[in-house]
Write a protein that holds these residues in place. Structure first.
Motif, PDB file in Angstrom:
ATOM      1  N   SER A 161       0.798  -1.225   0.000  1.00  0.00           N
ATOM      2  CA  SER A 161       0.000   0.000   0.000  1.00  0.00           C
ATOM      3  C   SER A 161       0.830   1.275   0.000  1.00  0.00           C
ATOM      4  O   SER A 161       0.298   2.360  -0.236  1.00  0.00           O
ATOM      5  CB  SER A 161      -0.943   0.007   1.208  1.00  0.00           C
ATOM      6  OG  SER A 161      -0.200  -0.051   2.410  1.00  0.00           O
ATOM      7  N   ASP A 162       2.144   1.169   0.264  1.00  0.00           N
ATOM      8  CA  ASP A 162       2.988   2.363   0.313  1.00  0.00           C
ATOM      9  C   ASP A 162       3.585   2.730  -1.041  1.00  0.00           C
ATOM     10  O   ASP A 162       4.395   3.650  -1.141  1.00  0.00           O
ATOM     11  CB  ASP A 162       4.104   2.183   1.346  1.00  0.00           C
ATOM     12  CG  ASP A 162       4.984   0.972   1.078  1.00  0.00           C
ATOM     13  OD1 ASP A 162       4.589   0.112   0.253  1.00  0.00           O
ATOM     14  OD2 ASP A 162       6.050   0.869   1.704  1.00  0.00           O
ATOM     15  N   ILE A 163       3.180   2.048  -2.082  1.00  0.00           N
ATOM     16  CA  ILE A 163       3.645   2.360  -3.436  1.00  0.00           C
ATOM     17  C   ILE A 163       2.804   3.511  -4.000  1.00  0.00           C
ATOM     18  O   ILE A 163       1.587   3.506  -3.877  1.00  0.00           O
ATOM     19  CB  ILE A 163       3.519   1.128  -4.353  1.00  0.00           C
ATOM     20  CG1 ILE A 163       4.397  -0.027  -3.838  1.00  0.00           C
ATOM     21  CG2 ILE A 163       3.903   1.478  -5.786  1.00  0.00           C
ATOM     22  CD1 ILE A 163       4.120  -1.342  -4.547  1.00  0.00           C
ATOM     23  N   ASP A 164       3.456   4.488  -4.603  1.00  0.00           N
ATOM     24  CA  ASP A 164       2.737   5.599  -5.228  1.00  0.00           C
ATOM     25  C   ASP A 164       2.300   5.283  -6.647  1.00  0.00           C
ATOM     26  O   ASP A 164       1.299   5.822  -7.136  1.00  0.00           O
ATOM     27  CB  ASP A 164       3.612   6.855  -5.250  1.00  0.00           C
ATOM     28  CG  ASP A 164       3.967   7.353  -3.863  1.00  0.00           C
ATOM     29  OD1 ASP A 164       3.088   7.301  -2.978  1.00  0.00           O
ATOM     30  OD2 ASP A 164       5.118   7.781  -3.656  1.00  0.00           O
ATOM     31  N   LEU A 165       3.058   4.422  -7.323  1.00  0.00           N
ATOM     32  CA  LEU A 165       2.764   4.082  -8.716  1.00  0.00           C
ATOM     33  C   LEU A 165       3.398   2.733  -9.006  1.00  0.00           C
ATOM     34  O   LEU A 165       4.548   2.484  -8.627  1.00  0.00           O
ATOM     35  CB  LEU A 165       3.333   5.149  -9.653  1.00  0.00           C
ATOM     36  CG  LEU A 165       3.062   4.999 -11.157  1.00  0.00           C
ATOM     37  CD1 LEU A 165       1.574   5.131 -11.465  1.00  0.00           C
ATOM     38  CD2 LEU A 165       3.852   6.057 -11.950  1.00  0.00           C
ATOM     39  N   LEU A 166       2.663   1.868  -9.685  1.00  0.00           N
ATOM     40  CA  LEU A 166       3.132   0.522 -10.012  1.00  0.00           C
ATOM     41  C   LEU A 166       3.134   0.318 -11.513  1.00  0.00           C
ATOM     42  O   LEU A 166       2.237   0.779 -12.219  1.00  0.00           O
ATOM     43  CB  LEU A 166       2.195  -0.524  -9.369  1.00  0.00           C
ATOM     44  CG  LEU A 166       2.429  -1.985  -9.765  1.00  0.00           C
ATOM     45  CD1 LEU A 166       3.675  -2.541  -9.090  1.00  0.00           C
ATOM     46  CD2 LEU A 166       1.202  -2.841  -9.413  1.00  0.00           C
ATOM     47  N   PHE A 167       4.165  -0.394 -11.999  1.00  0.00           N
ATOM     48  CA  PHE A 167       4.045  -0.975 -13.333  1.00  0.00           C
ATOM     49  C   PHE A 167       4.655  -2.361 -13.319  1.00  0.00           C
ATOM     50  O   PHE A 167       5.526  -2.677 -12.508  1.00  0.00           O
ATOM     51  CB  PHE A 167       4.643  -0.090 -14.432  1.00  0.00           C
ATOM     52  CG  PHE A 167       6.132   0.135 -14.391  1.00  0.00           C
ATOM     53  CD1 PHE A 167       7.006  -0.697 -15.072  1.00  0.00           C
ATOM     54  CD2 PHE A 167       6.662   1.230 -13.712  1.00  0.00           C
ATOM     55  CE1 PHE A 167       8.374  -0.457 -15.080  1.00  0.00           C
ATOM     56  CE2 PHE A 167       8.021   1.477 -13.709  1.00  0.00           C
ATOM     57  CZ  PHE A 167       8.894   0.631 -14.387  1.00  0.00           C
ATOM     58  N   VAL A 168       4.108  -3.223 -14.172  1.00  0.00           N
ATOM     59  CA  VAL A 168       4.555  -4.612 -14.222  1.00  0.00           C
ATOM     60  C   VAL A 168       5.044  -4.939 -15.618  1.00  0.00           C
ATOM     61  O   VAL A 168       4.600  -4.362 -16.614  1.00  0.00           O
ATOM     62  CB  VAL A 168       3.440  -5.587 -13.787  1.00  0.00           C
ATOM     63  CG1 VAL A 168       3.023  -5.334 -12.350  1.00  0.00           C
ATOM     64  CG2 VAL A 168       2.235  -5.505 -14.713  1.00  0.00           C
ATOM     65  N   GLY A 169       5.970  -5.879 -15.677  1.00  0.00           N
ATOM     66  CA  GLY A 169       6.507  -6.335 -16.944  1.00  0.00           C
ATOM     67  C   GLY A 169       6.691  -7.834 -16.928  1.00  0.00           C
ATOM     68  O   GLY A 169       6.404  -8.494 -15.927  1.00  0.00           O
ATOM     69  N   GLU A 170       7.178  -8.369 -18.027  1.00  0.00           N
ATOM     70  CA  GLU A 170       7.273  -9.818 -18.139  1.00  0.00           C
ATOM     71  C   GLU A 170       8.456 -10.241 -18.995  1.00  0.00           C
ATOM     72  O   GLU A 170       8.995  -9.470 -19.785  1.00  0.00           O
ATOM     73  CB  GLU A 170       5.986 -10.400 -18.725  1.00  0.00           C
ATOM     74  CG  GLU A 170       5.343  -9.598 -19.851  1.00  0.00           C
ATOM     75  CD  GLU A 170       6.185  -9.420 -21.088  1.00  0.00           C
ATOM     76  OE1 GLU A 170       6.828 -10.406 -21.521  1.00  0.00           O
ATOM     77  OE2 GLU A 170       6.229  -8.304 -21.639  1.00  0.00           O
ATOM     78  N   MET A 171       8.833 -11.507 -18.793  1.00  0.00           N
ATOM     79  CA  MET A 171       9.789 -12.185 -19.657  1.00  0.00           C
ATOM     80  C   MET A 171       9.323 -13.627 -19.777  1.00  0.00           C
ATOM     81  O   MET A 171       9.137 -14.292 -18.753  1.00  0.00           O
ATOM     82  CB  MET A 171      11.198 -12.130 -19.056  1.00  0.00           C
ATOM     83  CG  MET A 171      12.250 -12.845 -19.881  1.00  0.00           C
ATOM     84  SD  MET A 171      12.479 -12.045 -21.482  1.00  0.00           S
ATOM     85  CE  MET A 171      12.674 -13.473 -22.546  1.00  0.00           C
ATOM     86  N   GLY A 172       9.100 -14.087 -20.996  1.00  0.00           N
ATOM     87  CA  GLY A 172       8.658 -15.466 -21.180  1.00  0.00           C
ATOM     88  C   GLY A 172       8.615 -15.805 -22.656  1.00  0.00           C
ATOM     89  O   GLY A 172       7.708 -15.376 -23.373  1.00  0.00           O
ATOM     90  N   ILE A 173       9.614 -16.538 -23.117  1.00  0.00           N
ATOM     91  CA  ILE A 173       9.662 -16.873 -24.533  1.00  0.00           C
ATOM     92  C   ILE A 173       8.374 -17.593 -24.942  1.00  0.00           C
ATOM     93  O   ILE A 173       7.948 -18.551 -24.296  1.00  0.00           O
ATOM     94  CB  ILE A 173      10.899 -17.749 -24.831  1.00  0.00           C
ATOM     95  CG1 ILE A 173      12.183 -16.943 -24.613  1.00  0.00           C
ATOM     96  CG2 ILE A 173      10.845 -18.297 -26.256  1.00  0.00           C
ATOM     97  CD1 ILE A 173      12.309 -15.690 -25.462  1.00  0.00           C
ATOM     98  N   GLY A 174       7.760 -17.100 -26.001  1.00  0.00           N
ATOM     99  CA  GLY A 174       6.517 -17.683 -26.502  1.00  0.00           C
ATOM    100  C   GLY A 174       5.265 -17.055 -25.942  1.00  0.00           C
ATOM    101  O   GLY A 174       4.156 -17.465 -26.302  1.00  0.00           O
ATOM    102  N   ASN A 175       5.401 -16.020 -25.080  1.00  0.00           N
ATOM    103  CA  ASN A 175       4.207 -15.569 -24.364  1.00  0.00           C
ATOM    104  C   ASN A 175       3.252 -14.692 -25.178  1.00  0.00           C
ATOM    105  O   ASN A 175       2.136 -14.427 -24.732  1.00  0.00           O
ATOM    106  CB  ASN A 175       4.552 -14.902 -23.038  1.00  0.00           C
ATOM    107  CG  ASN A 175       5.379 -13.642 -23.155  1.00  0.00           C
ATOM    108  OD1 ASN A 175       5.584 -13.097 -24.236  1.00  0.00           O
ATOM    109  ND2 ASN A 175       5.872 -13.170 -22.015  1.00  0.00           N
ATOM    110  N   THR A 176       3.621 -14.253 -26.371  1.00  0.00           N
ATOM    111  CA  THR A 176       2.629 -13.535 -27.174  1.00  0.00           C
ATOM    112  C   THR A 176       1.547 -14.482 -27.684  1.00  0.00           C
ATOM    113  O   THR A 176       0.433 -14.035 -28.016  1.00  0.00           O
ATOM    114  CB  THR A 176       3.272 -12.795 -28.365  1.00  0.00           C
ATOM    115  OG1 THR A 176       4.002 -13.718 -29.163  1.00  0.00           O
ATOM    116  CG2 THR A 176       4.158 -11.667 -27.895  1.00  0.00           C
ATOM    117  N   THR A 177       1.842 -15.782 -27.740  1.00  0.00           N
ATOM    118  CA  THR A 177       0.831 -16.745 -28.189  1.00  0.00           C
ATOM    119  C   THR A 177      -0.281 -16.910 -27.160  1.00  0.00           C
ATOM    120  O   THR A 177      -1.458 -16.733 -27.496  1.00  0.00           O
ATOM    121  CB  THR A 177       1.488 -18.079 -28.551  1.00  0.00           C
ATOM    122  OG1 THR A 177       2.406 -17.869 -29.632  1.00  0.00           O
ATOM    123  CG2 THR A 177       0.457 -19.118 -28.972  1.00  0.00           C
ATOM    124  N   PRO A 178       0.014 -17.226 -25.896  1.00  0.00           N
ATOM    125  CA  PRO A 178      -1.081 -17.256 -24.912  1.00  0.00           C
ATOM    126  C   PRO A 178      -1.738 -15.892 -24.725  1.00  0.00           C
ATOM    127  O   PRO A 178      -2.947 -15.822 -24.471  1.00  0.00           O
ATOM    128  CB  PRO A 178      -0.407 -17.742 -23.628  1.00  0.00           C
ATOM    129  CG  PRO A 178       1.042 -17.605 -23.843  1.00  0.00           C
ATOM    130  CD  PRO A 178       1.268 -17.722 -25.316  1.00  0.00           C
TER     131      PRO A 178
END
Length: 338
Positions: free
Chosen positions: A153-170
């Motif tokens: 709850s003490d975060i002012d702003l969040l962003f998330v990212g990813e790494m996973g070969i092949g993940n544009t298919t799912p």
């Protein structure tokens, strides 16, 4: 820290999502009207400031603590040749993240974001969605909770990212299941596959939708059957951010696809989100339209990792600097508009 006991607990939490703070929004809007500028002259920067005020519950929002969470997972469908890179690159890139050598490391440092890298069972790829469910119930719940655990709850702003070969298919499969259309409508080149690679992706997605579509009865079940560990983790993180009233900058296609099943069920889910950018992946613009979000940037980026969101953090900082640090007409002894 938010954790979900089961899929029903997540559904229950989503059904009672928090709303923007209308009083803080009104106070921030009143301040905007008093600043030494013509009304609306800072365009979307003004809207960003109002958005941040409404979710932080403060007329003078801040962006002191920015959190970036990058999740990594491997996909069984990668064995079908849907990526230009082999699956072992996922673990190699995670190692690169951890020594600070990737694009997201440089961009997170530049925007002063705290970066967390969370690898999820890289030695155990998900099931091949073209022939079986990606995850068991327990595996999907563990991934959702891994994402939720990254948000406080003490975060002012969040962003998330990813790494996973092949993940544009799912990701494309999730979008097609959530919003309809053919596999080809959502399928892009991902890491840069050629035409035959795109054809393999489309075939895998068609098979996955035919196999799982009739059983995708809820957002969680859709993620379990068609997603991946890092994809479910992003969904869990963004859902936890909503529960904790933490504003979110959405990154690219994979990040947005992770919440597509949730948005299909609860269209106002993205109220606490800004679209950082529109990536060069072909389905991303269509997905943002479905979300009702206008991207802040168009830079032809398609890396993932949270990289586009990291760049957009600077716009949020600029918006809040103007909102909080400008003098009012009264303070500057400037005559207000008639």
């Amino acid at each position: 820290m938010i954790q979900f006991a089961d899929a029903a607990a997540l559904d229950a939490a989503l059904s009672r999502m928090s709303a923007p703070d209308e009083a803080a929004l009104a106070a921030a809007r009143d301040r905007q009207h008093q600043l030494t500028k013509p009304g609306g002259s800072l365009g979307r920067l003004e809207n960003i400031a109002l958005f941040m005020a409404s979710w932080q519950g403060s007329a003078r929002p801040r962006v002191d603590r920015v959190k970036a969470a990058v999740f990594a997972g491997n996909h069984g469908v990668a064995a079908r040749g849907v990526s230009a890179f082999p699956p072992e690159v996922t673990a190699q890139m995670v190692a690169n993240f951890r020594v600070g050598g990737a694009a997201i490391n440089a961009l997170a440092r530049c925007c002063q974001a705290e970066l967390a890298v969370i690898a999820l069972d890289l030695d155990r790829p998900t099931g091949d969605i073209a022939s079986e469910a990606a995850m068991t119930d327990a595996e999907c719940l563990a991934a959702l909770n891994a994402g939720a655990a990254a948000v406080t709850s003490d975060i002012d702003l969040l962003f998330v990212g990813e790494m996973g070969i092949g993940n544009t298919t799912p990701a494309a499969a999730l979008c097609a299941q959530a919003f309809g259309g053919k596999a080809a409508d959502w399928c892009g080149r991902g890491t840069g596959v050629d035409e035959s690679g795109v054809a393999r992706k489309i075939e895998a997605i068609d098979r996955a939708l035919a196999l799982h579509g009739p059983f995708c009865s809820s957002p969680t079940e859709t993620l379990r059957r068609l997603g991946g560990r890092e994809i479910a983790a992003m969904a869990g993180a963004i859902a936890a951010a909503r529960m904790l009233r933490v504003p979110v900058l959405l990154d690219g296609f994979i990040c947005c696809a992770a919440i597509a099943p949730i948005v299909a069920a609860w269209p106002d889910f993205t109220a606490h989100c800004l679209a950082a950018h529109c990536s060069a992946e072909s389905g991303h613009g269509r997905l943002l339209t479905r979300f009702g979000l206008a991207p802040l940037l168009h830079l032809d980026m398609r890396l993932g990792e949270g990289s586009g969101a990291a760049v957009a953090v600077h716009l949020v900082r600029a918006a809040l600097a103007a909102h909080n640090e400008m003098a009012t007409f009264a303070e500057a002894a400037v005559t207000d508009a008639l």
